[in-house]
Write an enzyme that holds these catalytic residues in place. Structure first.
Site, mmCIF file in Angstrom:
data_model
loop_
_atom_site.group_PDB
_atom_site.id
_atom_site.type_symbol
_atom_site.label_atom_id
_atom_site.label_comp_id
_atom_site.label_asym_id
_atom_site.label_seq_id
_atom_site.Cartn_x
_atom_site.Cartn_y
_atom_site.Cartn_z
ATOM 1 N N GLY A 50 49.307 64.351 72.266
ATOM 2 C CA GLY A 50 49.592 65.355 72.878
ATOM 3 C C GLY A 50 48.616 66.680 73.283
ATOM 4 N N TYR A 202 62.587 76.355 63.631
ATOM 5 C CA TYR A 202 61.259 76.275 64.341
ATOM 6 C C TYR A 202 60.657 77.825 64.919
ATOM 7 C CZ TYR A 202 58.043 74.900 68.174
ATOM 8 O OH TYR A 202 56.848 74.856 68.989
#
Length: 318
Positions: A50, A202
């Site tokens: 990524g 998160y």
């Protein structure tokens, strides 16, 4: 029903036809600095895939003499990424070391090995992270999002800080997210044992990243080490693997989100761009400073989180 389906079909067709223009709009800023890295040493966490991988690729490309460490949990994936980057950039100094941010023993082992091997460190990019995990705890008993995204990088930075100071001017880049705007630090329930939402967990950890950057900048004044928080943009990455719904949405809207290479641009900007020193502690998106939530500007919360983090990790930060 047929009318609704027809409208949806038309809308999707229109979006896909205009996808190139939409993607160009959302691609965001580009790191335009020509700074080279000959002789510099860089550590990037989670750079086996990524955004981190594309960041490592560009930094390795900047100079054949630069050493770029891919610090990741999966060493086999790391070696595969490093081999690809070495072939692409002709930089043989792309190295891999094991780092599991969910285990403080692994973090300490990584730091010990790195410090024994390297006498300098110019750029630390705290890129790795987890997202939308079902409730779980790290090896040390921390809620996973808090433990990996915040406490793991907090400890790693602490352990490498003297080397960063010795190598000044140097930089620490912390990947956060725009979702920090809905995050909140629940000091009475940091580990999510009373109430847990994997989505909000998160967000809370991304707020912690911004607060850590803010407080770290204060403590580093006058050392030659500066630090920046980064929102990479809406990027397709493996972070979504824990959410079937997000994976489905990302497949549907993938033509409109940033690529990993585009998502790496703000990290690169904060790691390389000249003249950013006065903006240490600030938050960047699309290669420029941008605003943060009121909670992310709260100095008392930042200081308290710092102190609590030190207590949880059993460290004293001079």
């Amino acid at each position: 029903m047929l009318v609704i389906l027809g409208l949806l079909s038309f809308l999707l067709s229109f979006l896909y036809m205009t996808a190139p223009s939409i993607r160009k709009f959302f691609a965001g800023g580009v790191c335009r600095t020509n700074v080279q890295l000959s002789g510099k040493v860089v550590v990037i966490t989670g750079a086996n895939t990524g955004i981190g991988k594309e960041t490592a690729r560009e930094l390795a490309r900047r100079a054949p003499g630069a050493r770029v460490y891919i610090a990741c949990r999966d060493v086999l994936k790391g070696e595969s990424a490093a081999s690809e980057i070495r072939a692409d950039t002709k930089n043989s100094q792309v190295l891999v070391q094991k780092l599991d941010l969910s285990d403080t023993k692994s973090i300490r082992a990584f730091a010990e090995g790195f410090l024994a091997e390297e006498k300098q460190l110019h750029i630390l990019i705290n890129n790795a992270g987890v997202m939308m995990c079902p409730y779980s705890k790290t090896a040390d008993g921390f809620e996973t999002h808090l433990g990996v995204n915040h406490l793991g990088h907090f400890l790693l930075t602490h352990l490498l800080l003297e080397r960063l100071k010795e190598s000044a001017p140097s930089r620490v880049v912390n990947l956060s997210s725009v979702v920090h705007h809905v995050g909140k630090i629940h000091f009475h329930d940091l580990q999510g044992e009373k109430r847990y939402s994997r989505g909000f967990a998160y967000c809370h950890s991304k707020l912690a990243n911004v607060l850590f950057t803010r407080e770290l900048a204060k403590k580093l004044q006058g050392t030659g080490v500066t630090t920046y928080a980064v929102h990479p943009g809406i990027v397709h990455s493996e972070l979504f693997r824990h959410s079937f719904l997000l994976c489905l949405l990302w497949r549907l809207f993938s033509p409109f989100v940033k690529s990993a290479r585009e998502g790496a641009q703000t990290s690169l900007h904060c790691a390389l761009a000249e003249g950013l020193e006065p903006l240490s502690g600030k938050y960047f998106s699309d290669c420029k400073r941008t605003w943060v939530s009121s909670r992310a500007r709260n100095n008392k919360t930042a200081e308290r989180l710092w102190n609590v983090s030190c207590e949880l990790l059993g460290i004293q930060w001079e």
